[in-house]
Design a protein around this motif. Sequence first.
Motif, short mmCIF file in Angstrom:
data_model
loop_
_atom_site.label_atom_id
_atom_site.label_comp_id
_atom_site.label_asym_id
_atom_site.label_seq_id
_atom_site.Cartn_x
_atom_site.Cartn_y
_atom_site.Cartn_z
N CYS A 155 -15.87 3.78 10.30
CA CYS A 155 -15.56 2.80 9.39
C CYS A 155 -14.47 3.44 8.50
O CYS A 155 -13.40 2.61 8.08
CB CYS A 155 -16.65 2.62 8.56
N VAL A 156 -14.50 4.47 7.88
CA VAL A 156 -13.56 5.01 6.99
C VAL A 156 -12.22 5.48 7.87
O VAL A 156 -11.15 5.18 7.33
CB VAL A 156 -14.01 6.36 6.18
N GLY A 157 -12.43 5.73 9.10
CA GLY A 157 -11.10 6.15 10.07
C GLY A 157 -10.31 4.92 10.26
O GLY A 157 -9.28 5.09 10.45
N ALA A 158 -11.05 3.90 10.09
CA ALA A 158 -10.27 2.59 10.51
C ALA A 158 -9.35 2.14 9.22
O ALA A 158 -8.24 1.79 9.50
CB ALA A 158 -11.09 1.27 10.68
N TRP A 159 -9.85 2.64 8.05
CA TRP A 159 -9.04 2.27 6.91
C TRP A 159 -7.74 3.44 6.95
O TRP A 159 -6.58 2.91 6.43
CB TRP A 159 -9.59 2.42 5.39
N LEU A 160 -8.06 4.59 7.22
CA LEU A 160 -6.94 5.67 7.65
C LEU A 160 -6.14 5.22 8.60
O LEU A 160 -4.97 5.26 8.25
CB LEU A 160 -7.61 6.95 7.97
N THR A 161 -6.39 4.68 9.73
CA THR A 161 -5.60 4.18 10.60
C THR A 161 -4.93 3.29 10.42
O THR A 161 -3.46 3.17 10.78
CB THR A 161 -6.60 3.72 12.06
N PHE A 162 -5.14 2.16 9.67
CA PHE A 162 -4.66 0.97 9.17
C PHE A 162 -3.51 1.17 8.29
O PHE A 162 -2.33 0.84 8.18
CB PHE A 162 -5.56 -0.04 8.68
N GLY A 163 -3.98 2.26 7.35
CA GLY A 163 -2.91 2.90 6.51
C GLY A 163 -1.69 3.59 7.20
O GLY A 163 -0.68 3.43 6.91
N ALA A 164 -2.05 4.19 8.09
CA ALA A 164 -1.01 4.95 8.96
C ALA A 164 -0.12 3.94 9.73
O ALA A 164 1.13 4.17 9.78
CB ALA A 164 -1.61 5.97 10.03
#
Length: 205
Positions: A155-164
């Motif tokens: 879940c949190v990784g999805a936000w990081l990936t989207f930011g990247a």
Amino acid sequence: MDVFFAVFFFALSSTITPGPNNIMMMSSGVNYGVRASLAHLCGICLGFPAMVLLVGLGFGLIFTTLPWLHTVIKVIGVVYLLWLAWKIAGSGAGQIDTVQNKPLNFWQAAAFQWVNAKAWVMASGAIAAFTTVGGAVLSEVLQITAAFLLVSFPCVGAWLTFGAMLRRVLNQPHYRQWFNYSMALLLLLSVLPVVYELWLQAVAA
């Protein structure tokens, strides 16, 4: 495993929705990329389940005994998020990595959970809703902790990936500046409910 499956969807929905952790994670992805933000990611994804575990094992009793301490932590959290919003909004248009000198490290991100109002709501809400009086509390708390641990990284990784991914799109300085303004505004909005609660407490005192 009854408690685990009951809490799983609560953990999933509460972890994937916007909040200070996810907003900061996406901002870190934009400003620093995935690799540089991994320590920040791990600090959130391990720090919050650890918080759930400690609250479930009775750490929350400290705040029942000393309610003023909980208020102090809320105030510290609000001040920190306001400072962070100001830093994000003030990032230069031509600089993609000036939110801080570097992303949060593991311990900073883990410690942030204790001044994060949404984290407190999630942790205390899960413990209150999914443990039973007179039940196998330790087993239930461990299952709740495991559910949050399981959903945190995706879940949190999805936000990081989207930011990247946005990092590649925001290659124009003015786009990056408007992104930072937007992230600062979202952080401010996430603080408003806590500020309102503190105001009500001050009026009632």
